[in-house]
Design a protein around this motif. Structure first.
Motif, PDB file in Angstrom:
ATOM      1  N   LEU A  87      30.203  44.846  37.467  1.00  0.00           N
ATOM      2  CA  LEU A  87      30.577  46.011  38.278  1.00  0.00           C
ATOM      3  C   LEU A  87      29.783  46.053  39.589  1.00  0.00           C
ATOM      4  O   LEU A  87      29.157  47.065  39.914  1.00  0.00           O
ATOM      5  CB  LEU A  87      30.327  47.300  37.482  1.00  0.00           C
TER       6      LEU A  87
ATOM      7  N   TYR B 127      30.547  46.353  42.713  1.00  0.00           N
ATOM      8  CA  TYR B 127      30.974  47.226  43.807  1.00  0.00           C
ATOM      9  C   TYR B 127      31.076  48.694  43.409  1.00  0.00           C
ATOM     10  O   TYR B 127      31.471  49.523  44.218  1.00  0.00           O
ATOM     11  CB  TYR B 127      32.331  46.756  44.350  1.00  0.00           C
ATOM     12  N   ASP B 128      30.728  49.010  42.165  1.00  0.00           N
ATOM     13  CA  ASP B 128      30.856  50.379  41.677  1.00  0.00           C
ATOM     14  C   ASP B 128      29.492  51.046  41.564  1.00  0.00           C
ATOM     15  O   ASP B 128      28.542  50.451  41.062  1.00  0.00           O
ATOM     16  CB  ASP B 128      31.548  50.382  40.309  1.00  0.00           C
ATOM     17  N   ASP B 129      29.430  52.279  42.032  1.00  0.00           N
ATOM     18  CA  ASP B 129      28.217  53.078  41.914  1.00  0.00           C
ATOM     19  C   ASP B 129      28.269  53.766  40.554  1.00  0.00           C
ATOM     20  O   ASP B 129      28.957  54.777  40.383  1.00  0.00           O
ATOM     21  CB  ASP B 129      28.150  54.115  43.042  1.00  0.00           C
ATOM     22  N   CYS B 130      27.603  53.164  39.560  1.00  0.00           N
ATOM     23  CA  CYS B 130      27.694  53.687  38.200  1.00  0.00           C
ATOM     24  C   CYS B 130      26.395  53.425  37.442  1.00  0.00           C
ATOM     25  O   CYS B 130      25.565  52.621  37.843  1.00  0.00           O
ATOM     26  CB  CYS B 130      28.864  53.049  37.468  1.00  0.00           C
TER      27      CYS B 130
ATOM     28  N   LEU C 171      35.653  52.941  33.929  1.00  0.00           N
ATOM     29  CA  LEU C 171      34.622  51.920  34.169  1.00  0.00           C
ATOM     30  C   LEU C 171      34.012  51.423  32.868  1.00  0.00           C
ATOM     31  O   LEU C 171      33.611  50.255  32.778  1.00  0.00           O
ATOM     32  CB  LEU C 171      33.530  52.461  35.096  1.00  0.00           C
TER      33      LEU C 171
END
Length: 69
Positions: free
Chosen positions: A53, A55-58, A23
């Motif tokens: 980003l 859609y990313d859990d970050c 990521l």
């Protein structure tokens, strides 16, 4: 007028970037789209999260720190 942002083959074999998590590498690519012609960019982690980003859990701040180091 929009500018084309191109990845060169060397990006994928760069040893320093290869040490970063996937990521972080994707964020690095996305940051190019937000930089001006001289490569300058205003550090806006929340905006990067939504634009690059979504859609990313970050933790974007953590990813930016990883890229900086």
């Amino acid at each position: 007028m929009a500018r084309a942002r191109l990845l060169k083959p060397g990006f994928f074999t760069n040893e320093k970037l290869g040490e970063c998590q996937p990521l972080a590498r994707l964020l690095f690519q996305g940051l190019w789209c937000h930089a001006d012609r001289e490569g300058r960019i205003e550090c806006r982690p929340k905006q990067f999260k939504v634009a690059i980003l979504p859609y990313d859990d970050c933790d974007v701040i953590g990813l930016l720190d990883e890229l900086q180091n």
